[in-house]
Each structure stands twice: as C-alpha cells, then as structure tokens.
Design a protein around this motif. Structure first.
Motif, short mmCIF file in Angstrom:
data_model
loop_
_atom_site.label_atom_id
_atom_site.label_comp_id
_atom_site.label_asym_id
_atom_site.label_seq_id
_atom_site.Cartn_x
_atom_site.Cartn_y
_atom_site.Cartn_z
N ASN A 23 -3.89 1.39 5.35
CA ASN A 23 -2.50 0.95 5.53
C ASN A 23 -2.32 -0.55 5.32
OD1 ASN A 23 -1.62 3.52 6.01
ND2 ASN A 23 -1.57 3.32 8.24
N ALA A 41 -3.03 1.26 -0.51
CA ALA A 41 -2.32 2.17 0.39
C ALA A 41 -1.14 2.82 -0.32
CB ALA A 41 -1.85 1.41 1.62
N THR A 42 -0.38 2.01 -1.08
CA THR A 42 0.77 2.54 -1.81
C THR A 42 0.34 3.54 -2.86
OG1 THR A 42 1.98 0.48 -1.46
CG2 THR A 42 2.77 1.93 -3.21
N ASN A 44 -0.86 6.83 -1.13
CA ASN A 44 0.26 7.56 -0.55
C ASN A 44 1.20 8.13 -1.60
OD1 ASN A 44 -0.39 7.22 2.22
ND2 ASN A 44 0.39 5.12 2.16
N THR A 45 1.12 7.61 -2.82
CA THR A 45 1.95 8.13 -3.91
C THR A 45 1.34 9.38 -4.53
OG1 THR A 45 2.73 5.89 -4.40
CG2 THR A 45 3.06 7.54 -6.10
N GLU A 99 -3.16 -3.31 0.63
CA GLU A 99 -2.31 -3.12 -0.53
C GLU A 99 -3.00 -3.69 -1.77
OE1 GLU A 99 0.27 -1.44 -0.76
OE2 GLU A 99 0.90 -1.13 1.30
N PRO A 100 -2.76 -3.12 -2.96
CA PRO A 100 -1.81 -2.03 -3.25
C PRO A 100 -2.40 -0.64 -3.09
CG PRO A 100 -2.75 -2.81 -5.29
CD PRO A 100 -3.39 -3.64 -4.19
#
Length: 264
Positions: free
Chosen positions: A196, A202-203, A206-207, A199-200
C-alpha cells in the motif's frame, strides 16, 4: 450428463486427493516459523494491519482460495488440442468447448473438495487459535460469492491463455510468465496490503485482476475488506469475470475462423 460423467471419472482415479491435500499444507509450517521470527524481531507489532495470528490465518485461507482459482493444465490442454488438431471435434459436434471444459472443471473441484474436505477440516481445526472467530453472516456470504467468482475468473482467464494457441501454437512460455506473476501478484506469497505504501506498485497490483485469485477472498473472510470497499471489490471482480467470458468467446470465434484443421 457431462458434469456427472466427469465427476464419476475423477472420483474413481483421484483417491489420492486426501493425502495430497494434507501434504500441501506442509510448506505452511515454514511460513509459520518465518513470520514468527519476523514478528518477534519487530516486538509483535502488526505489519500492514496484520497481526502474527492473522498472517498464519491468511496463508491457510489462500490455500483454499488458490484451490478454487487454480486450473492446472487447462491452458496447455486447450493449446495442445489446437496444435494437434483434436480441437476439430468441437467444430463438428454440437458441443460448446468452453462450456464443456467449464463443466469438467466444476466436476474436478467438486471431486477435489468432497475428498479433501476432511484434511482441510483437520488442518483448520488444529490451527483454530490463529483465527479471530467465526465471521458474521454478511462477511461469510461475501466470502462465498468471492470464491465462486474467483473460480470463474481463474477458469476463463486461463481459457483465454489457451485460446491464444490459435495464433501462437506454443504457449508454454506465456504460461510460465503468467504463473510467475500470478504467484506474486495474486497475494499467494504475501498479503498485497504490504504494497500500500509502495507506489506505483500498489496501484498496478490493485488494477490487475490477479488479486482476486487468492488475496481478495482471504482478506474478506478475515474482515480486512468491509463496507463499500467490499461492495466495490465484489463488483470489480464480477466485471473482470464478465470481461474474460466475453474475451474467451471472441478468441474462440476469431480463432476458429483462421484455424486450418491440421493435425492428427
């Protein structure tokens, strides 16, 4: 009829399910000792919102979710049928190949869990102290829905990989790359909550739909995902399932148009 015959076949020749399932939990022992040492070093502080007991419970639950979402041999089976010419039987018989293989996989899971239920129950009983207790009815219902969706997602995702065989013929390298990323990004190795603050990554994680193959159902049952986040997650998981259903149909229709019907 397809489901009944497939179920009978698997119950006859897969009597090793029970012992194999019990042995499958043995690597968890290593994880228990590893994370015990880590938490002792950190003074028993939580990591990404997980206490030591929840980490162990999470790994046990991922064994269940991965058993639902994993489709051993499906992609290579489809690609092999395309390469060998065996796929012709679905072009001349009134049987939908995607639906036929889906029923076969449902039979596989039913046979697996009907035989492996006792080893699962034994392991979870012995490790009952790692769990915070029974979840409420809403959480448990959401967990069951997420399990069904993760099964469908795993099936149609791997079916799409196999149908790429209409264009590439040999998909073993593609499957290796997929399995490698799936092992890490599905949450099978560690809870993806740990990313969490990274980044990036985590993004990106989660995508992708891979989190729904292991992490999401486990986190739901442990109460890590609640409220609107739970509704959003289930909706997104259902949309990913729909996407891969449509993609598999598209790949089949496009693939059979260019198929040359070679092979034995």
């Amino acid at each position: 009829m397809i489901l009944r015959i497939s179920l009978q076949e698997r119950l006859v020749y897969r009597g090793d399910f029970a012992l194999g399932t019990l042995m499958r939990f043995l690597p968890i022992v290593t994880q228990v000792f590893l994370w015990y040492a880590i938490f002792q070093t950190l003074g028993n502080r939580s990591i990404a919102g997980y206490r030591y007991e929840e980490f162990v419970a999470y790994y046990l639950l991922t064994m269940v979710t991965r058993a639902f979402s994993s489709m051993p041999g499906l992609s290579s089976q489809i690609a092999g049928q395309i390469r060998s010419g065996e796929i012709k039987k679905f072009l001349i018989q009134p049987i939908d190949p995607i639906g036929f293989l889906l029923l076969s996989r449902i039979a596989h899971k039913l046979a697996y869990y009907s035989v492996a239920a006792a080893p699962f129950a034994l392991v979870f009983f012995l490790c009952r102290n790692y769990f915070p207790g029974w979840p409420d009815a809403t959480t448990f219902a959401a967990f069951l829905v997420s399990l069904v969706l993760c099964f469908l997602l795993g099936y149609f995702l791997e079916a799409c990989l196999g149908l790429v065989g209409f264009w590439l013929l040999e998909v073993s390298s593609l499957l290796f790359v997929y399995m490698l990323f799936s092992f890490f990004l599905s949450g099978h190795m560690f809870p993806i909550d740990m990313l969490n603050d990274a980044e990036p990554w985590a993004t990106i994680v989660n995508t992708l739909p891979l989190q729904y193959l292991a992490y999401f159902p486990s986190a739901v049952l442990l109460g890590k995902i609640k409220g609107w986040a739970l509704v959003y997650g289930l909706t997104l998981e259902a949309l990913w399932v729909l996407f891969f259903i449509l993609l598999s149909r598209y790949l089949w229709l496009r693939g059979t148009r260019r198929y040359s019907a070679y092979g034995g």
